[in-house]
Design a protein around this motif. Sequence first.
Motif, PDB file in Angstrom:
ATOM      1  N   VAL A 239     -11.937  10.515   3.359  1.00 50.00           N
ATOM      2  CA  VAL A 239     -11.090  10.019   2.172  1.00 50.00           C
ATOM      3  C   VAL A 239     -12.073   8.914   1.426  1.00 50.00           C
TER       4      VAL A 239
ATOM      5  N   THR B  29       0.914  -1.262   0.000  1.00 55.65           N
ATOM      6  CA  THR B  29      -0.034  -0.043   0.206  1.00 55.65           C
ATOM      7  C   THR B  29       0.742   1.225  -0.014  1.00 55.65           C
TER       8      THR B  29
ATOM      9  N   THR C 122      -4.449  12.070   9.552  1.00 59.77           N
ATOM     10  CA  THR C 122      -4.179  10.828   8.712  1.00 59.77           C
ATOM     11  C   THR C 122      -5.532  10.218   8.712  1.00 59.77           C
ATOM     12  N   VAL C 123      -5.919   9.553   7.725  1.00 58.13           N
ATOM     13  CA  VAL C 123      -7.091   8.778   7.417  1.00 58.13           C
ATOM     14  C   VAL C 123      -6.481   7.502   6.808  1.00 58.13           C
ATOM     15  N   SER C 124      -7.063   6.378   7.434  1.00 56.18           N
ATOM     16  CA  SER C 124      -6.693   5.142   7.462  1.00 56.18           C
ATOM     17  C   SER C 124      -7.353   4.393   6.192  1.00 56.18           C
ATOM     18  N   TYR C 125      -6.537   3.472   5.500  1.00 54.32           N
ATOM     19  CA  TYR C 125      -7.443   2.830   4.677  1.00 54.32           C
ATOM     20  C   TYR C 125      -6.655   1.382   4.783  1.00 54.32           C
ATOM     21  N   SER C 126      -7.504   0.383   3.958  1.00 55.20           N
ATOM     22  CA  SER C 126      -6.966  -0.676   4.060  1.00 55.20           C
ATOM     23  C   SER C 126      -7.271  -1.462   2.623  1.00 55.20           C
ATOM     24  N   ALA C 127      -6.362  -2.219   1.960  1.00 54.44           N
ATOM     25  CA  ALA C 127      -6.332  -2.891   0.852  1.00 54.44           C
ATOM     26  C   ALA C 127      -6.533  -4.443   0.934  1.00 54.44           C
TER      27      ALA C 127
END
Lengths: 191, 175
Positions: free
Chosen positions: B108, B28, B164-169
């Motif tokens: 986001v 990521t 910060t904005v988290s994201y997951s792939a």
Amino acid sequence: MSVRAAQLRRSALRHAALGLVLSALAGHAFAAKAPAKNGAGTTPETSANNSVAITLIEPLTVSTTSQLSFGTVAGTATAGTVALSAASPTKATAKNATVSGKATVPVLTITGAAGQAYHVSVPATLTTTAGLTVSSLILHSANSGTITTTKSGVLNSKGRDTVIVAGTLAVPPLTKAAQHNATIPLAVAYQ
Amino acid sequence: MAVGGLVAIGLAGSGLVLAFGQALSVNTPTVALGKVARGSQATTFTVTTAGLVSATTGNGALVGTATGLPFSFSIGCSNCDSNQTGTGHTFTLTVTTSTSSGASGVTVGVYSYGSISNASLSGTAPAPADPLTVTFTNVTKWPVTIGLGFTYTVDTTTTNGASTVSYSATVTQTD
């Protein structure tokens, strides 16, 4: 058993053996798919995490104290000019023209994020309320000095700057006496 | 020996089927969007798959230049040799986002996919969505790289400072 019969039997056995090998291969190939489901009926997957970083800063605010005013200006027999500068913002300097009354220049007060650079957009020329042209606009920043060319300044540690806007009025010959003010359309943005 | 050879041929012919010891992976990207000046209206910024950022609604402003763009994901397969590709098999990449602490007022979302290398996008481009799922097939080589576009919205209540904005792939083989 005749020789021919023996040959036929050996051939049949070879074909049967090949059939077993192919069956085994087919089974092996099929069996190889089983791990794709991880033996538990689920598909293989993987995940990863990360983040997006954003820094929020103060919005820019801009206020002005006054408009650009050259006072009462009259022409002479030849073309002249009336100039305002950062050093002399309330007293215009006339050449081949006469000027009276108090002059003023706009003072922009810009606030925002401390230490952040900004950019001022101004037109190249202006037209006064009486129809004359103002050119050679000057931008002078309290923090950065003259920024006429770069049009860029920097907010101080308190997130503040003041900018004076001055310029030169072109006075055609025999211009009748009139008050000359100009509104300056400008925009300030972070760089 | 003959049997082993035939087995190898059989596997190559069927394309990648993940076996023990083989595993998909996804790298990521780290994205720093730089500075944003909050506006008097909620402002949505769009980041294209080419990494260009622009404000599409509202009156907030970008400050400086975003870094770490474009938003590109690299999907690999460990212990897969060069012949073990995904021909005929289908994989999906799903990206979801969530708000982290300290990022109140920032949202986001992933809205589209862009280029893909070493594989074929499957189906039609999805409508903007969060989570966004991209399906691809016919992998010719690992890793597969997929560029995504996204948006981020800053509302008027967002406090100054770093957020910060988290994201997951998640990458999955679906067949």
